[in-house]
Design a protein around this motif. Sequence first.
Motif, PDB file in Angstrom:
ATOM      1  N   UNK A  34      53.816 -10.421 -16.311  1.00  0.00           N
ATOM      2  CA  UNK A  34      53.432  -9.608 -15.108  1.00  0.00           C
ATOM      3  C   UNK A  34      52.535  -8.332 -15.710  1.00  0.00           C
ATOM      4  N   UNK A  35      52.486  -7.756 -16.789  1.00  0.00           N
ATOM      5  CA  UNK A  35      51.911  -6.635 -17.154  1.00  0.00           C
ATOM      6  C   UNK A  35      50.791  -7.137 -18.125  1.00  0.00           C
ATOM      7  N   UNK A  36      51.073  -7.696 -19.182  1.00  0.00           N
ATOM      8  CA  UNK A  36      49.853  -8.345 -20.067  1.00  0.00           C
ATOM      9  C   UNK A  36      48.939  -9.290 -19.144  1.00  0.00           C
ATOM     10  N   UNK A  37      49.360  -9.846 -18.263  1.00  0.00           N
ATOM     11  CA  UNK A  37      48.523 -10.442 -17.592  1.00  0.00           C
ATOM     12  C   UNK A  37      47.491 -10.083 -16.714  1.00  0.00           C
ATOM     13  N   UNK A  38      47.775  -8.634 -16.549  1.00  0.00           N
ATOM     14  CA  UNK A  38      46.442  -7.897 -15.747  1.00  0.00           C
ATOM     15  C   UNK A  38      45.534  -8.094 -16.523  1.00  0.00           C
ATOM     16  N   UNK A  39      44.079  -7.789 -15.940  1.00  0.00           N
ATOM     17  CA  UNK A  39      42.865  -7.530 -16.514  1.00  0.00           C
ATOM     18  C   UNK A  39      42.681  -6.451 -17.236  1.00  0.00           C
TER      19      UNK A  39
END
Length: 220
Positions: free
Chosen positions: A33-38
């Motif tokens: 969820x977090x590292x998947x952010x742009x």
Amino acid sequence: MSAPIGYDLIVQQLIPGYASLARLAVALLAASPLAGRQGAAVLVAGCGTGAELVEARAQRPDWRLTAIDPSAEMLAAARQRLGAEGISWRQSSVEDLQADGCFAGALSVLVLQSLPDDGTKLAFLAALARSLEPGGQLVLVDLMAPERSALQRQVGEAWLGFQRASGLEADPEVLEPLTQGLYPIGEARLNSLVNAAGFSDPAKIFQALGYEGFLLQRTP
């Protein structure tokens, strides 16, 4: 540890599945969820010669990468391989990084195994947890202590057979840091350490003989 010529090939010949580990580790973080952010900030702790960085740049060129390693030789080899664009390079341990809550995710491959279990492993894991945002995830891969089994001798012989079949003929001085003076622990001890450091229970994501990989998440 210095960065010998052909280091990455040597590790691939030593560790079953190593060639796929960086790809898997980056894919796991990219799905979080977090590292998947742009544009997420991601830490590579103990970057070595840059295998995880190469894969991170290929899969997620938008990531803001920080690569740390206490070895100037390893950092130099990784920088020569990747250049400076998009990567912040630091000759540092994670304990000295002072980057509390700065990262959405982190990778640590073949680092914990070299640290004695005298408080040093816990300090390393706790520093990694502090460096992450709450809910940030860590991919951890290391040599683990073998389980007690009547088949363990066969497993050890298979590891040597794998190395011979892979054509491993490295200088003993190169192999020694990778195979000697290590401090592997069992899964029960790992669970205890990561919980004390501020992570949730680990989820196993990789195993090849004695090498195992885990996905951890910093607790709120």
